[in-house]
Design a protein around this motif. Structure first.
Motif, short mmCIF file in Angstrom:
data_model
loop_
_atom_site.label_atom_id
_atom_site.label_comp_id
_atom_site.label_asym_id
_atom_site.label_seq_id
_atom_site.Cartn_x
_atom_site.Cartn_y
_atom_site.Cartn_z
N LYS A 155 1.85 9.26 -3.25
CA LYS A 155 2.57 8.54 -3.38
C LYS A 155 2.61 7.19 -3.14
N SER A 156 2.18 7.19 -1.72
CA SER A 156 2.48 5.33 -0.59
C SER A 156 1.14 4.85 -1.37
N MET A 157 -0.16 5.49 -2.52
CA MET A 157 -1.53 5.55 -2.93
C MET A 157 -1.11 4.71 -4.03
N ASN A 158 -0.30 5.19 -4.88
CA ASN A 158 -0.16 4.96 -6.66
C ASN A 158 0.96 3.08 -6.26
N TYR A 159 1.31 3.63 -5.01
CA TYR A 159 2.52 2.28 -5.49
C TYR A 159 1.68 0.88 -5.01
N LEU A 160 0.30 1.05 -4.06
CA LEU A 160 -0.48 0.44 -3.01
C LEU A 160 -1.50 -0.24 -5.11
N ALA A 161 -1.97 0.73 -5.40
CA ALA A 161 -2.82 0.52 -6.57
C ALA A 161 -1.88 -0.17 -7.62
N HIS A 162 -1.08 0.32 -7.49
CA HIS A 162 -0.89 -0.68 -8.82
C HIS A 162 0.64 -1.41 -8.85
N VAL A 163 1.28 -1.88 -8.49
CA VAL A 163 1.48 -2.92 -7.87
C VAL A 163 1.38 -3.79 -7.37
N LYS A 164 1.89 -4.83 -8.09
CA LYS A 164 1.49 -6.06 -7.82
C LYS A 164 1.71 -6.18 -6.43
N ILE A 165 0.85 -6.73 -5.19
CA ILE A 165 1.09 -7.41 -3.98
C ILE A 165 1.49 -8.68 -4.14
N GLN A 166 2.80 -9.40 -3.08
CA GLN A 166 3.21 -10.61 -3.82
C GLN A 166 1.83 -11.20 -1.89
N LYS A 167 2.33 -11.97 -2.57
CA LYS A 167 1.84 -13.04 -0.93
C LYS A 167 3.17 -12.99 -0.23
N GLY A 168 1.88 -13.24 0.70
CA GLY A 168 3.57 -14.31 2.58
C GLY A 168 3.51 -12.68 2.55
N MET A 169 4.66 -13.22 3.62
CA MET A 169 6.27 -12.27 3.57
C MET A 169 6.13 -11.18 3.18
N LEU A 170 6.98 -11.05 1.95
CA LEU A 170 6.98 -10.51 1.07
C LEU A 170 5.92 -9.31 1.43
N GLY A 171 4.80 -9.83 0.70
CA GLY A 171 3.57 -7.93 0.59
C GLY A 171 3.72 -7.92 1.69
N ARG A 172 3.83 -7.75 2.93
CA ARG A 172 3.66 -7.46 3.61
C ARG A 172 4.48 -6.29 4.19
N LYS A 173 5.70 -6.87 3.74
CA LYS A 173 6.91 -6.44 3.83
C LYS A 173 6.86 -4.79 2.44
N GLN A 174 6.40 -5.29 1.19
CA GLN A 174 5.80 -4.51 0.14
C GLN A 174 4.99 -3.32 1.05
N VAL A 175 4.05 -3.94 1.86
CA VAL A 175 2.75 -2.74 1.91
C VAL A 175 3.14 -2.14 3.07
N ASN A 176 4.23 -2.71 3.94
CA ASN A 176 4.49 -1.82 5.55
C ASN A 176 6.05 -0.65 4.90
N GLU A 177 6.56 -1.35 3.94
CA GLU A 177 7.68 -0.23 3.49
C GLU A 177 6.47 0.50 2.77
N ASN A 178 5.67 0.59 1.92
CA ASN A 178 4.94 2.14 1.50
C ASN A 178 3.62 2.25 1.97
N PHE A 179 3.29 1.99 3.40
CA PHE A 179 2.22 2.79 4.05
C PHE A 179 2.79 3.12 5.50
N ASN A 180 3.09 4.73 5.65
CA ASN A 180 3.27 4.73 6.61
C ASN A 180 1.57 5.67 7.54
N ASN A 181 1.52 5.04 8.30
CA ASN A 181 0.28 4.85 9.54
C ASN A 181 0.05 6.49 9.81
N GLU A 182 1.51 6.94 10.08
CA GLU A 182 1.25 8.94 10.65
C GLU A 182 1.14 9.78 9.29
#
Length: 210
Positions: A155-182
């Motif tokens: 689910k996480s990889m599908n989001y990161l692979a197919h949703v355009k990641i925005q620039k700056g803080m918005l992009g960081r927020k997108q990645v952070n909310e859709n990737f769980n390191n644990e």
């Protein structure tokens, strides 16, 4: 001088008869022994052929299992590598020396490899049962956890692979909310457990092959 032919023939018969009988019995005994030896030889040949066929069949099965297990090991090795690549790309992204594009590409690669791993589960279980049935329980326990974390990672990889990641803080927020390191760490560990089980089976097969 008259010769008593009847007496002469009788004396000759008494002299030669034992030799003739002995020769006849020797020939019969030799013939019987020869036939017995032939039967024993044919039986030994049949046993040898059956044994060789059994050995060959076992060798073919072991070679097949070894080849298929090696293929599975490569699948898990590639999945482990792709998992590491995604984590590294995200780590670099948050340190501002990575790109969102590298995250998208690596996430897509991991999804594809995850699908290959999951599609091979049925045949992998068959290999486990064929090589070491007692390891099926361990396989099923690992598989349960792999599927659990695999679903989260997919689910996480599908989001990161197919949703355009925005620039700056918005992009960081997108990645952070859709990737769980644990979750990624736990997923990596289950891939590792499955790979170690497959390596164990490979060693078993190699030992069987002598």
């Amino acid at each position: 001088m008259d010769i008593n032919w009847l007496k002469l023939f009788w004396e000759l018969f008494k002299t030669l008869a034992p030799s003739i009988v002995a020769w006849y019995l020797a020939v019969k005994t030799a013939a019987r022994r020869s036939e017995k030896d032939k039967k024993e030889a044919r039986e030994q040949l049949r046993i040898a052929k059956d044994y060789n066929a059994e050995v060959q069949n076992k060798a073919y099965k072991l070679q097949f299992c070894l080849r298929e297990l090696e293929n599975r090991e490569q699948l898990y090795e590639k999945a482990l590598s792709d998992t590491n690549v995604v984590s590294e790309c995200i780590h670099r992204y948050f340190k501002s020396n990575g790109s969102s594009e590298s995250i998208m590409v690596s996430a897509g690669d991991l999804i594809n490899q995850l699908h290959l791993v999951m599609h091979s589960i049925g045949t992998t279980e068959s290999l486990v049962r064929a090589v070491r049935p007692s390891e099926v329980v361990t396989f099923e326990e690992n598989l349960k956890l792999l599927k659990h974390y695999g679903n989260k990672i997919e689910k996480s990889m599908n989001y990161l692979a197919h949703v355009k990641i925005q620039k700056g803080m918005l992009g960081r927020k997108q990645v952070n909310e859709n990737f769980n390191n644990e979750d990624m760490h736990n997923f990596f560990n289950q891939l590792l457990n499955m790979r170690e089980l497959i390596l164990k089976l490979i060693y078993i097969v190699l030992n069987e092959m002598g």
